[in-house]
Design a protein around this motif. Structure first.
Motif, short mmCIF file in Angstrom:
data_model
loop_
_atom_site.label_atom_id
_atom_site.label_comp_id
_atom_site.label_asym_id
_atom_site.label_seq_id
_atom_site.Cartn_x
_atom_site.Cartn_y
_atom_site.Cartn_z
N ALA A 98 -5.25 84.09 -0.06
CA ALA A 98 -6.18 83.63 0.97
C ALA A 98 -6.86 82.33 0.54
CB ALA A 98 -7.22 84.71 1.27
N TRP A 99 -7.20 82.22 -0.74
CA TRP A 99 -7.83 81.01 -1.27
C TRP A 99 -6.90 79.81 -1.05
CZ3 TRP A 99 -12.48 80.83 -4.32
CH2 TRP A 99 -12.76 79.57 -4.86
N LEU A 100 -5.62 79.99 -1.40
CA LEU A 100 -4.64 78.92 -1.23
C LEU A 100 -4.47 78.55 0.24
CD1 LEU A 100 -2.50 76.98 -2.30
CD2 LEU A 100 -0.88 78.91 -2.28
N ALA A 101 -4.41 79.54 1.11
CA ALA A 101 -4.27 79.28 2.54
C ALA A 101 -5.47 78.48 3.06
CB ALA A 101 -4.12 80.59 3.32
N ALA A 102 -6.67 78.82 2.61
CA ALA A 102 -7.87 78.10 3.03
C ALA A 102 -7.84 76.66 2.52
CB ALA A 102 -9.12 78.83 2.53
N LEU A 103 -7.39 76.48 1.29
CA LEU A 103 -7.30 75.13 0.75
C LEU A 103 -6.30 74.30 1.55
CD1 LEU A 103 -8.10 73.02 -1.31
CD2 LEU A 103 -6.36 73.97 -2.85
N GLU A 104 -5.19 74.90 1.92
CA GLU A 104 -4.20 74.19 2.73
C GLU A 104 -4.79 73.78 4.08
OE1 GLU A 104 -0.88 76.88 2.83
OE2 GLU A 104 -0.20 76.27 0.84
N VAL A 105 -5.60 74.63 4.68
CA VAL A 105 -6.27 74.28 5.95
C VAL A 105 -7.13 73.03 5.76
CG1 VAL A 105 -8.07 75.02 7.57
CG2 VAL A 105 -6.23 76.59 6.94
N LEU A 106 -7.91 73.02 4.68
CA LEU A 106 -8.78 71.86 4.45
C LEU A 106 -7.98 70.61 4.10
CD1 LEU A 106 -11.91 73.25 2.58
CD2 LEU A 106 -11.75 72.35 4.90
N LEU A 107 -6.91 70.75 3.36
CA LEU A 107 -6.08 69.58 3.04
C LEU A 107 -5.53 68.95 4.31
CD1 LEU A 107 -4.07 70.88 -0.06
CD2 LEU A 107 -5.95 69.22 -0.05
N LYS A 108 -5.07 69.78 5.24
CA LYS A 108 -4.54 69.27 6.51
C LYS A 108 -5.68 68.68 7.36
CE LYS A 108 -1.18 72.95 6.58
NZ LYS A 108 -0.81 74.19 7.25
N LYS A 109 -6.79 69.41 7.46
CA LYS A 109 -7.92 68.98 8.29
C LYS A 109 -8.47 67.64 7.83
CE LYS A 109 -12.52 70.58 9.68
NZ LYS A 109 -13.49 71.67 9.51
N ARG A 110 -8.54 67.45 6.54
CA ARG A 110 -9.10 66.22 5.97
C ARG A 110 -8.07 65.10 5.80
NH1 ARG A 110 -14.44 65.60 6.17
NH2 ARG A 110 -15.46 67.60 5.94
N GLY A 111 -6.82 65.37 6.16
CA GLY A 111 -5.78 64.37 6.04
C GLY A 111 -5.36 64.08 4.61
N LEU A 112 -5.60 65.02 3.72
CA LEU A 112 -5.23 64.84 2.32
C LEU A 112 -3.78 65.21 2.06
CD1 LEU A 112 -8.49 66.34 0.78
CD2 LEU A 112 -7.86 63.92 0.93
N ALA A 113 -3.20 65.98 2.96
CA ALA A 113 -1.78 66.36 2.87
C ALA A 113 -1.29 66.71 4.26
CB ALA A 113 -1.61 67.55 1.93
N GLU A 114 -0.08 66.29 4.54
CA GLU A 114 0.53 66.61 5.83
C GLU A 114 1.15 68.00 5.76
OE1 GLU A 114 3.33 63.52 6.61
OE2 GLU A 114 1.80 61.96 6.60
N ALA A 115 1.23 68.65 6.90
CA ALA A 115 1.79 70.01 6.95
C ALA A 115 3.19 70.05 6.35
CB ALA A 115 1.81 70.52 8.39
N GLY A 116 4.01 69.04 6.65
CA GLY A 116 5.38 69.00 6.11
C GLY A 116 5.40 68.91 4.60
N MET A 117 4.47 68.14 4.04
CA MET A 117 4.39 68.01 2.58
C MET A 117 4.04 69.35 1.95
SD MET A 117 2.30 64.39 2.29
CE MET A 117 1.78 64.74 0.63
N ILE A 118 3.11 70.05 2.57
CA ILE A 118 2.69 71.35 2.04
C ILE A 118 3.85 72.33 2.10
CG2 ILE A 118 1.19 73.34 2.47
CD1 ILE A 118 -0.98 71.28 3.31
N GLU A 119 4.56 72.35 3.21
CA GLU A 119 5.71 73.26 3.34
C GLU A 119 6.82 72.91 2.35
OE1 GLU A 119 5.73 76.14 4.88
OE2 GLU A 119 3.67 75.64 5.39
N ASP A 120 7.08 71.61 2.16
CA ASP A 120 8.09 71.20 1.19
C ASP A 120 7.71 71.65 -0.22
OD1 ASP A 120 9.51 70.01 3.23
OD2 ASP A 120 8.93 67.95 2.69
N MET A 121 6.44 71.50 -0.57
CA MET A 121 5.99 71.91 -1.90
C MET A 121 6.07 73.42 -2.05
SD MET A 121 5.04 70.90 -4.86
CE MET A 121 4.75 69.18 -4.55
N ARG A 122 5.69 74.15 -1.01
CA ARG A 122 5.77 75.61 -1.05
C ARG A 122 7.22 76.06 -1.26
NH1 ARG A 122 2.22 79.09 1.22
NH2 ARG A 122 1.50 77.50 2.68
#
Length: 106
Positions: free
Chosen positions: A61-85
């Motif tokens: 859950a912590w990781l999922a919340a961090l991913e939400v903030l990364l996307k919301k703040r424009g620090l990482a794109e959804a595609g980048m997060i999925e590629d890394m996952r």
């Protein structure tokens, strides 16, 4: 007699995602109150409403919340997060039991 203290985290990745979140907060990428709100909403969405012991469900859950903030703040794109996952999943599944998991450099 040498007594080792219990580790603060169950798994190394728990410590890493915790430290990353704190570092991003301290660097001013988001306020801690925003983090707490996002994390609380993520816990609720995950159906994690029992007392948590800081284990796997908590840090997922912590990781999922961090991913939400990364996307919301424009620090990482959804595609980048999925590629890394996907890269981490492949590395994990390809690593012999007990060996450190390492990403292959692209």
């Amino acid at each position: 007699m040498n007594v080792r203290p219990e580790p603060a985290f169950e798994a190394p990745w728990h410590a890493q995602v915790f430290a990353l979140t704190v570092a991003l907060n301290e660097a001013g990428h988001f306020a801690w109150a925003e983090w707490a709100d996002t994390f609380g909403a993520t816990l609720k969405a995950h159906g994690v409403d029992r007392e948590l012991d800081g284990g796997e469900d908590y840090f997922n859950a912590w990781l999922a919340a961090l991913e939400v903030l990364l996307k919301k703040r424009g620090l990482a794109e959804a595609g980048m997060i999925e590629d890394m996952r996907s890269a981490w999943e492949h590395a994990y599944l390809s690593t012999p039991h007990g060996a450190p998991v390492k990403l292959q450099k692209a």
